[in-house]
Each structure stands twice: as C-alpha cells, then as structure tokens.
Design a protein around this motif. Sequence first.
Motif, PDB file in Angstrom:
ATOM      1  N   ARG A   1      31.579 -61.019 -18.011  1.00  0.00           N
ATOM      2  CA  ARG A   1      30.795 -62.247 -18.177  1.00  0.00           C
ATOM      3  C   ARG A   1      31.437 -63.359 -17.357  1.00  0.00           C
ATOM      4  NH1 ARG A   1      30.362 -66.339 -22.993  1.00  0.00           N
ATOM      5  NH2 ARG A   1      28.252 -67.159 -22.774  1.00  0.00           N
ATOM      6  N   VAL A   2      30.601 -64.130 -16.671  1.00  0.00           N
ATOM      7  CA  VAL A   2      31.065 -65.273 -15.892  1.00  0.00           C
ATOM      8  C   VAL A   2      30.634 -66.543 -16.614  1.00  0.00           C
ATOM      9  CG1 VAL A   2      31.066 -66.416 -13.645  1.00  0.00           C
ATOM     10  CG2 VAL A   2      30.804 -63.924 -13.776  1.00  0.00           C
ATOM     11  N   THR A   3      31.597 -67.406 -16.898  1.00  0.00           N
ATOM     12  CA  THR A   3      31.310 -68.662 -17.594  1.00  0.00           C
ATOM     13  C   THR A   3      31.918 -69.823 -16.831  1.00  0.00           C
ATOM     14  OG1 THR A   3      33.344 -68.766 -18.923  1.00  0.00           O
ATOM     15  CG2 THR A   3      31.540 -67.412 -19.785  1.00  0.00           C
ATOM     16  N   GLY A   4      31.551 -71.026 -17.269  1.00  0.00           N
ATOM     17  CA  GLY A   4      32.280 -72.199 -16.838  1.00  0.00           C
ATOM     18  C   GLY A   4      33.516 -72.338 -17.712  1.00  0.00           C
ATOM     19  N   VAL A   5      34.352 -73.314 -17.423  1.00  0.00           N
ATOM     20  CA  VAL A   5      35.523 -73.555 -18.258  1.00  0.00           C
ATOM     21  C   VAL A   5      35.099 -73.902 -19.685  1.00  0.00           C
ATOM     22  CG1 VAL A   5      37.536 -75.075 -18.584  1.00  0.00           C
ATOM     23  CG2 VAL A   5      36.952 -74.238 -16.296  1.00  0.00           C
ATOM     24  N   ASP A   6      33.886 -74.409 -19.840  1.00  0.00           N
ATOM     25  CA  ASP A   6      33.390 -74.776 -21.177  1.00  0.00           C
ATOM     26  C   ASP A   6      32.995 -73.567 -22.017  1.00  0.00           C
ATOM     27  OD1 ASP A   6      31.096 -73.979 -19.884  1.00  0.00           O
ATOM     28  OD2 ASP A   6      30.017 -75.871 -20.145  1.00  0.00           O
ATOM     29  N   GLY A   7      33.014 -72.350 -21.433  1.00  0.00           N
ATOM     30  CA  GLY A   7      32.690 -71.147 -22.181  1.00  0.00           C
ATOM     31  C   GLY A   7      31.228 -70.770 -22.153  1.00  0.00           C
ATOM     32  N   GLU A   8      30.392 -71.566 -21.479  1.00  0.00           N
ATOM     33  CA  GLU A   8      28.963 -71.279 -21.388  1.00  0.00           C
ATOM     34  C   GLU A   8      28.692 -70.382 -20.183  1.00  0.00           C
ATOM     35  OE1 GLU A   8      26.515 -72.684 -23.705  1.00  0.00           O
ATOM     36  OE2 GLU A   8      28.447 -72.901 -24.718  1.00  0.00           O
ATOM     37  N   GLY A   9      27.817 -69.375 -20.368  1.00  0.00           N
ATOM     38  CA  GLY A   9      27.480 -68.466 -19.285  1.00  0.00           C
ATOM     39  C   GLY A   9      26.801 -69.188 -18.137  1.00  0.00           C
ATOM     40  N   ILE A  10      27.078 -68.748 -16.900  1.00  0.00           N
ATOM     41  CA  ILE A  10      26.490 -69.387 -15.724  1.00  0.00           C
ATOM     42  C   ILE A  10      25.885 -68.328 -14.799  1.00  0.00           C
ATOM     43  CG2 ILE A  10      28.067 -71.354 -15.773  1.00  0.00           C
ATOM     44  CD1 ILE A  10      29.656 -70.025 -13.544  1.00  0.00           C
TER      45      ILE A  10
ATOM     46  N   SER B   1      26.920 -51.492 -28.701  1.00  0.00           N
ATOM     47  CA  SER B   1      27.204 -52.927 -28.697  1.00  0.00           C
ATOM     48  C   SER B   1      28.704 -53.156 -28.604  1.00  0.00           C
ATOM     49  CB  SER B   1      26.659 -53.585 -29.973  1.00  0.00           C
ATOM     50  OG  SER B   1      25.258 -53.435 -30.058  1.00  0.00           O
ATOM     51  N   TYR B   2      29.083 -54.131 -27.798  1.00  0.00           N
ATOM     52  CA  TYR B   2      30.493 -54.477 -27.667  1.00  0.00           C
ATOM     53  C   TYR B   2      30.598 -55.964 -27.356  1.00  0.00           C
ATOM     54  CZ  TYR B   2      29.591 -54.258 -22.600  1.00  0.00           C
ATOM     55  OH  TYR B   2      29.088 -54.459 -21.343  1.00  0.00           O
ATOM     56  N   LYS B   3      31.801 -56.484 -27.290  1.00  0.00           N
ATOM     57  CA  LYS B   3      31.996 -57.919 -27.078  1.00  0.00           C
ATOM     58  C   LYS B   3      32.667 -58.193 -25.737  1.00  0.00           C
ATOM     59  CE  LYS B   3      32.200 -59.012 -32.011  1.00  0.00           C
ATOM     60  NZ  LYS B   3      33.014 -59.537 -33.134  1.00  0.00           N
ATOM     61  N   ILE B   4      32.326 -59.335 -25.159  1.00  0.00           N
ATOM     62  CA  ILE B   4      32.931 -59.786 -23.915  1.00  0.00           C
ATOM     63  C   ILE B   4      33.484 -61.188 -24.139  1.00  0.00           C
ATOM     64  CG2 ILE B   4      32.554 -60.310 -21.477  1.00  0.00           C
ATOM     65  CD1 ILE B   4      30.199 -58.431 -21.487  1.00  0.00           C
ATOM     66  N   GLY B   5      34.738 -61.397 -23.765  1.00  0.00           N
ATOM     67  CA  GLY B   5      35.320 -62.731 -23.859  1.00  0.00           C
ATOM     68  C   GLY B   5      36.406 -62.831 -24.907  1.00  0.00           C
ATOM     69  N   THR B   6      36.667 -64.051 -25.314  1.00  0.00           N
ATOM     70  CA  THR B   6      37.739 -64.335 -26.257  1.00  0.00           C
ATOM     71  C   THR B   6      37.222 -65.212 -27.385  1.00  0.00           C
ATOM     72  OG1 THR B   6      39.381 -64.217 -24.487  1.00  0.00           O
ATOM     73  CG2 THR B   6      40.056 -65.301 -26.522  1.00  0.00           C
TER      74      THR B   6
END
Length: 396
Positions: A48-57, A302-307
């Motif tokens: 997953r690609v996000t901004g520093v704010d954690g929102e997907g972009i 189903s699995y999770k991406i991120g922290t």
Amino acid sequence: MYNFMKKGAFMLLVACLAMGMASCSDDDPDYSNVTPPTVAVTHSISGRVTGVDGEGISATVSMGGTSATTKADGTFVFENVAAGTYTLKAEADGKESKETSVTVSDGDSNNPVWNVALSNKGTAINVEPDGSASGVVTSETLKGNEDGEIEMTLTAPAGAVEAGTQIIVTPIYSTDEVEQAAVRSAVTKAVGSTLLIGTRVSSSNASAELQESVTLEYDVDPEIAETITAQKYVNGQWVDAEYTVGTDGKVTVTVDQFTSYSLLCNATISSSKTSEAVSFSPDSWDNLYGSGDMAVSSASYSYKIGTDISSSGTNKITAYLIEIVARAAGAGVTEATGTYPINVTLPVGTAMSISGQQEVTTLTASALGRSVSGRQYGTVSVITRSWNRQHTGGTD
C-alpha cells in the motif's frame, strides 16, 4: 416340503448377494490408494502506498519491467512472481519517490507485503535580490497526530545565496541512508541515534554554493531538545553539525553547505515478531466419497497491510514517538483481499485444505519514560495440504 423350499430360496438369495458383492468389489477402485494432487507454489508481492498522513494515494509502483497503479485505497499487487530479489519503486505526483528491495524465497509460498509512505516534495524559498532568504516549513504527521509536527525556519543573511535562485527545503522523515549512517558514524556526540526529523537543504542551481552560513531552527519540545544532537551528511558519511539548544526548546543548526541535516534523539526502538492466522474462503474441499472429479480453482483470503498504532499523542513526546514508529514501519493500516491460485483436480477419494499465517512485528519506541507501540503486518505464508481416504500420501 414347504419348509425345504423356503430354506432353498433363502440359500439362493444369499448366494446371489455374495456374488453381487464380489462383482462390485472387483469393479470398484481402491480409493485409499488414490494419489492426492500437489498444488504448485505461487508468490505475490503486494502493499500500500500512502502519504505521511496514512491515507492511501494514487501512485505507480514499478518492479523490474512491470508496473502497477494503486487502487483508490493505495493498495497494489504483483501476481505470479517468481522466486528472487526485486527492487520496488513507488512514485506519485508531488511526492518524493521511495524504493526498497524485496526477496521472494524459493520453495515456500511466501508473499511479501510492502507498506510505504511518500512525503511531499520540498518547499522552494525565493532568494531576495540582496542574497537573503527566509521561510518556514512544517513537517507532515499522521492524521490526527498534529502534536507531532515540527516547524523548521530557514534564515539566510544577505549575500548567502546567489540572487534569482531558490533554496529548496525538504523534510526527511525516515530513510535508510539517514538512520544507518547515524548509527555507523564514529564521529558523533549523539546520546541517541534515532532520527527525530531531518532536512535536506538544496538549491535550484545544482552548482550553487553557500557564500554565508544559513541557520535552520527547529521548534521542538524543550524536554526532548535536551537529548538532541545534530549531524550533517558530508562526503558519504555523517559528521557532527554545529548547533545550539535554547531554553525554549528551539534547536538551531548552522547550515554551511547544501546537504542533508538531521536531529537525533535518545529514543530507542525495540521489536518482537509473532504471527496471526489468515482466513481463507473456502478453506477446504472434500471429495473423499464423491461421485466424480472435483475442480478447485482458487481461494480468497484477507490480510492486513500497514501498521496499526493504537496509542494517541497525549503530549508532544508521545506524539513524536508515534511519528517515529510510523516512519519505521509504515503509516496507517488497511485490510486487503487476495486470491491464491490452486488449479487442481481432486479425484474421488481425496481432499484438500488451505491455511496461512501473516508475520506481525511489534515495534515499540521509548523515550523520557514514555513509549508507543505499533503492529506492523508483513509477509503472508500460505500452506496447502491434500490427502487420500487413508490420510496417507498427503502433500504440503
């Protein structure tokens, strides 16, 4: 006479049944010896690609000669990846690009997950006709963690920079270059080696040099300011930078050349690894007593991406720690759905199941008696198992 005929009819019936059973046994295969199918091992790389704010972009992720465009939530996937080591690069308009190296192991069905946060490109500060310049840049933070912001003020005196150019100020949040070099550096008075914030100072004119020193002031919490040390990147290594710490918590770094500067603090980061089960649908196929072959194409999971960072910033120190964990492990967390290809045929007398585990790394950042933890979700491992009616000859 009647009893004799009755007994004879009964014996004849028994004989016919015996012959019929023998005949069926001769024709019926021995399903206990049917060989269960083996599922070919496949791999994928997702993230997953996000901004520093954690929102997907919206971003493009490239891997070798192929590329993928992220979905609305920032997720991407490369299917049917062969074992090997790959370089992944994430790019998006207005963002600093990032890349990483991912290894897919041979033999096991491991599916690496990369969660990456792209920061904004640098801010251009115009230089006045007399060669002076000034500007303020604020660091980005996770959504809802604005207490973790750090304000950076650049001030250049007259004659410092060639008129008509621009000074580019780019916050540095987490790079291997900064973190590893800071730890390796032998020339340091740092009481800690964890990056709090960094800044790349450059010019729109690549050949320009500073004629006078410039100051870069960081407005940080006074408590953590006492643990700060500053470094600059020179000739491929990190060395001490000249700096002062005010009673108000402001750290002023002397910028004497266009390069990267970093503020290090005494926060420590510890980690531990566990795993959690991954759910599949369907997760089993039973053809032990079927009437014909059973085709099995795939299973979704189903699995999770991120922290997942459960803490909230109750003060600036904990807010800084949240940012440190997010930068080290990836911002934000989302649930993704994958499809695992199976493509086998189960003969009568066989069955199969599928299961998996996802690696989970718990990261804890601690400083000044506070701590923040986050759960980083990583590689997904998939196991398929097939067996026959006697539970022998099974395959994994």
